[in-house]
Design an enzyme around this catalytic site. Structure first.
Site, short mmCIF file in Angstrom:
data_model
loop_
_atom_site.label_atom_id
_atom_site.label_comp_id
_atom_site.label_asym_id
_atom_site.label_seq_id
_atom_site.Cartn_x
_atom_site.Cartn_y
_atom_site.Cartn_z
N GLU A 123 -5.83 37.50 54.68
CA GLU A 123 -4.67 36.51 54.01
C GLU A 123 -5.27 36.66 53.20
O GLU A 123 -6.34 35.65 52.15
CB GLU A 123 -4.47 35.43 54.61
CG GLU A 123 -4.09 35.24 56.06
CD GLU A 123 -3.71 34.14 55.92
OE1 GLU A 123 -2.09 33.97 56.74
OE2 GLU A 123 -4.24 33.23 56.28
N HIS B 103 -8.99 29.80 58.03
CA HIS B 103 -7.77 29.86 56.72
C HIS B 103 -7.95 29.15 55.49
O HIS B 103 -9.11 28.46 55.13
CB HIS B 103 -6.72 28.41 57.48
CG HIS B 103 -5.56 28.93 56.96
ND1 HIS B 103 -5.11 28.46 55.22
CD2 HIS B 103 -4.08 30.26 57.40
CE1 HIS B 103 -4.02 29.30 54.59
NE2 HIS B 103 -3.95 29.95 55.97
#
Ligand code: PGA
Length: 227
Positions: free
Chosen positions: A152, A103
């Protein structure tokens, strides 16, 4: 339009709670979630809470029989042993089926580079966990063994400014073209109940990774329903 060969594949709707919620808040969330109509078909719901909540959520989900799977938000790149602060794959496997790796908040705040992320993916697979590997763009390196990627873009995370569905679809397509083993690409970054279907109906996008809007059970349920 989705290709015919994708129709049977479940959409993945993944909640990333990040560093949020206490035990009582997590119980309230589940209670709120359970209070509503849970007719979910062709969608796989995965909740990624902090490590401290995996146990209580696993037990409650089993007790109530909820159609929710669990994921961890991180994994140690090492085996069990003298690694203070780390939670390893063997430990996570007792609670979860999935794990987020790479992430952007971990890349940025904890300097996680490609070498560490490859080790994390390796440890996930060694322990029969499915890594959901997050990348900020189409050219990021994706370790061997990854089949689910979450695209993302950094500027879309937590800002209320999602990528355009057209661009997200293009990126998802490129990731699949360049990485033969990647079968599913999710989109993440300011997904909400109003925009989720713009992403999930795109040909190359197979689900979403939801941060802020997953913290409220009602909003998350709307996202699931609208996806
Ligand atoms: P957001 O976060 O939905 O709050 O933008 C997404 C993520 O970081 O996974």
């Amino acid at each position: 339009m989705k290709k015919f060969n994708c129709i049977m594949e479940n959409l993945l709707i993944v909640a990333n709670w990040k560093s949020n919620k206490t035990i009582s808040e997590a119980k309230d969330w589940l209670q709120g979630f359970t209070n509503y109509d849970l007719r979910i078909t062709n969608k796989e719901i995965i909740v990624c809470p902090p490590f401290t909540l995996l146990g209580i959520l696993r037990d409650k989900i089993r007790e109530v029989g909820l159609p929710i799977k669990l994921g961890a938000q991180d994994i140690s790149p090492f085996e069990q042993g003298a690694r203070t602060g780390d939670v390893n794959g063997k430990q996570i496997k007792e609670f979860a089926e999935y794990v987020l790796v790479g992430h952007s908040e971990r890349r940025k705040n904890f300097n996680e580079d490609d070498a560490i992320l490859s080790k994390k993916v390796y440890m996930a697979i060694e322990n029969n966990l499915i890594p959901i590997f997050c990348v900020p763009n189409a050219i990021s390196s994706i370790p061997q063994g990854v089949s689910i990627v979450a695209y993302e873009p950094i500027e879309a995370i937590g800002t209320g400014n999602p990528d355009s569905p057209e661009n997200a679809d293009e990126v998802a397509k490129k990731i699949k073209e360049d990485n033969a083993r990647v079968t599913r690409v999710l989109y993440g970054g300011s997904v909400n109940a109003d925009n989720v279907d713009l992403f999930t109906k795109s040909e190359n996008i197979n689900g979403v990774l939801v941060g802020k809007e997953s913290l409220d059970p009602l909003e998350f349920l709307k996202i699931i329903q609208n996806a």
